[in-house]
Design a protein around this motif. Sequence first.
Motif, short mmCIF file in Angstrom:
data_model
loop_
_atom_site.label_atom_id
_atom_site.label_comp_id
_atom_site.label_asym_id
_atom_site.label_seq_id
_atom_site.Cartn_x
_atom_site.Cartn_y
_atom_site.Cartn_z
N ASN A 200 4.96 5.69 -5.25
CA ASN A 200 3.53 5.54 -5.01
C ASN A 200 2.88 4.85 -6.21
OD1 ASN A 200 1.25 5.78 -3.49
ND2 ASN A 200 0.90 7.93 -3.94
N VAL A 201 1.97 3.94 -5.95
CA VAL A 201 1.28 3.11 -6.95
C VAL A 201 2.13 1.89 -7.32
CG1 VAL A 201 0.28 2.98 -9.26
CG2 VAL A 201 -0.01 5.04 -7.89
N ARG A 202 3.43 2.03 -7.49
CA ARG A 202 4.25 0.89 -7.90
C ARG A 202 4.63 0.01 -6.71
NH1 ARG A 202 9.19 1.67 -9.84
NH2 ARG A 202 9.52 3.69 -8.78
N PHE A 203 4.85 0.62 -5.54
CA PHE A 203 5.28 -0.12 -4.35
C PHE A 203 4.13 -0.19 -3.36
CE2 PHE A 203 10.15 0.92 -4.46
CZ PHE A 203 10.20 0.47 -5.77
N THR A 204 4.08 -1.30 -2.61
CA THR A 204 3.09 -1.44 -1.56
C THR A 204 3.76 -1.98 -0.30
OG1 THR A 204 1.35 -1.95 -3.19
CG2 THR A 204 0.92 -2.52 -0.88
N ILE A 205 3.57 -1.25 0.78
CA ILE A 205 4.08 -1.70 2.07
C ILE A 205 2.95 -2.38 2.83
CG2 ILE A 205 3.62 0.50 3.24
CD1 ILE A 205 6.24 0.02 4.83
N SER A 206 3.29 -3.48 3.51
CA SER A 206 2.28 -4.19 4.28
C SER A 206 2.93 -4.81 5.51
CB SER A 206 1.60 -5.27 3.43
OG SER A 206 2.55 -6.24 3.01
N ARG A 207 2.08 -5.27 6.41
CA ARG A 207 2.60 -5.82 7.66
C ARG A 207 1.80 -7.03 8.07
NH1 ARG A 207 5.41 -5.48 12.11
NH2 ARG A 207 4.42 -5.58 14.13
N ASP A 208 2.49 -8.09 8.48
CA ASP A 208 1.86 -9.28 9.03
C ASP A 208 2.20 -9.32 10.51
OD1 ASP A 208 1.09 -11.80 9.87
OD2 ASP A 208 1.68 -12.77 8.00
N ASN A 209 1.25 -8.94 11.34
CA ASN A 209 1.51 -8.88 12.78
C ASN A 209 1.72 -10.26 13.39
OD1 ASN A 209 1.49 -6.07 13.06
ND2 ASN A 209 -0.74 -6.04 13.10
N THR A 210 1.14 -11.28 12.80
CA THR A 210 1.31 -12.63 13.35
C THR A 210 2.74 -13.11 13.17
OG1 THR A 210 0.69 -13.74 11.29
CG2 THR A 210 -1.08 -13.18 12.83
N LYS A 211 3.43 -12.59 12.16
CA LYS A 211 4.81 -12.98 11.91
C LYS A 211 5.79 -11.88 12.28
CE LYS A 211 3.60 -15.99 8.00
NZ LYS A 211 3.82 -16.27 6.57
N ASN A 212 5.28 -10.76 12.76
CA ASN A 212 6.13 -9.61 13.10
C ASN A 212 7.05 -9.25 11.93
OD1 ASN A 212 6.14 -7.85 15.19
ND2 ASN A 212 7.57 -8.99 16.47
N THR A 213 6.45 -9.19 10.76
CA THR A 213 7.21 -8.97 9.52
C THR A 213 6.56 -7.86 8.70
OG1 THR A 213 7.95 -11.27 9.47
CG2 THR A 213 8.09 -10.04 7.41
N VAL A 214 7.39 -7.03 8.11
CA VAL A 214 6.94 -5.98 7.21
C VAL A 214 7.44 -6.31 5.81
CG1 VAL A 214 7.03 -3.52 6.69
CG2 VAL A 214 7.02 -4.28 9.05
N TYR A 215 6.61 -6.05 4.82
CA TYR A 215 6.94 -6.36 3.44
C TYR A 215 6.95 -5.10 2.59
CZ TYR A 215 5.58 -11.00 5.07
OH TYR A 215 5.47 -12.16 5.78
N LEU A 216 7.72 -5.14 1.53
CA LEU A 216 7.67 -4.10 0.51
C LEU A 216 7.55 -4.79 -0.84
CD1 LEU A 216 7.77 -1.01 0.05
CD2 LEU A 216 10.21 -1.31 -0.48
N GLN A 217 6.35 -4.75 -1.40
CA GLN A 217 6.13 -5.31 -2.73
C GLN A 217 6.47 -4.24 -3.75
OE1 GLN A 217 5.12 -8.49 -3.76
NE2 GLN A 217 5.59 -7.69 -5.80
N MET A 218 7.41 -4.53 -4.62
CA MET A 218 7.88 -3.56 -5.61
C MET A 218 7.55 -4.07 -7.01
SD MET A 218 11.54 -2.54 -3.90
CE MET A 218 12.29 -4.14 -4.23
N ASN A 219 6.70 -3.36 -7.71
CA ASN A 219 6.30 -3.72 -9.07
C ASN A 219 6.78 -2.65 -10.05
OD1 ASN A 219 4.89 -5.96 -8.01
ND2 ASN A 219 3.04 -4.74 -7.73
#
Length: 120
Positions: free
Chosen positions: A64-83
């Motif tokens: 929590n705080v370091r990672f961010t999950i997000s979703r782009d519905n137009t591309k049907n893609t989920v991301y995991l940004q890891m800092n």
Amino acid sequence: VQLQASGGGLVQAGGSLRLSCAASGRTSMIVTWGWFRQAPGKEREFVAAINRSGVRKYYQDSVNVRFTISRDNTKNTVYLQMNSLKPEDTGVYYCAADRRWGSRYEFDYWGQGTQVTVSS
């Protein structure tokens, strides 16, 4: 539902990576999209999850705080940004999809893993 994860690699501690998970098939029935990881010699563990609209999210405490999950519905893609990556973040990362909301364990569909290695 088919899931294709990508974006893993080797990074130094403190660095960042962004994982992607492209979905295809009957994705309309999916309620929750998630990321899990498995370190060498350990069991697979939950990392983060997001609902279909992208509004609701939940994380494992250690990311929590370091990672961010997000979703782009137009591309049907989920991301995991890891800092601010740490050596203990090393493992194979899997994306997953579930027809229910709220699980941290049993997801219905799984992609192949992508290796993340964090050097100290």
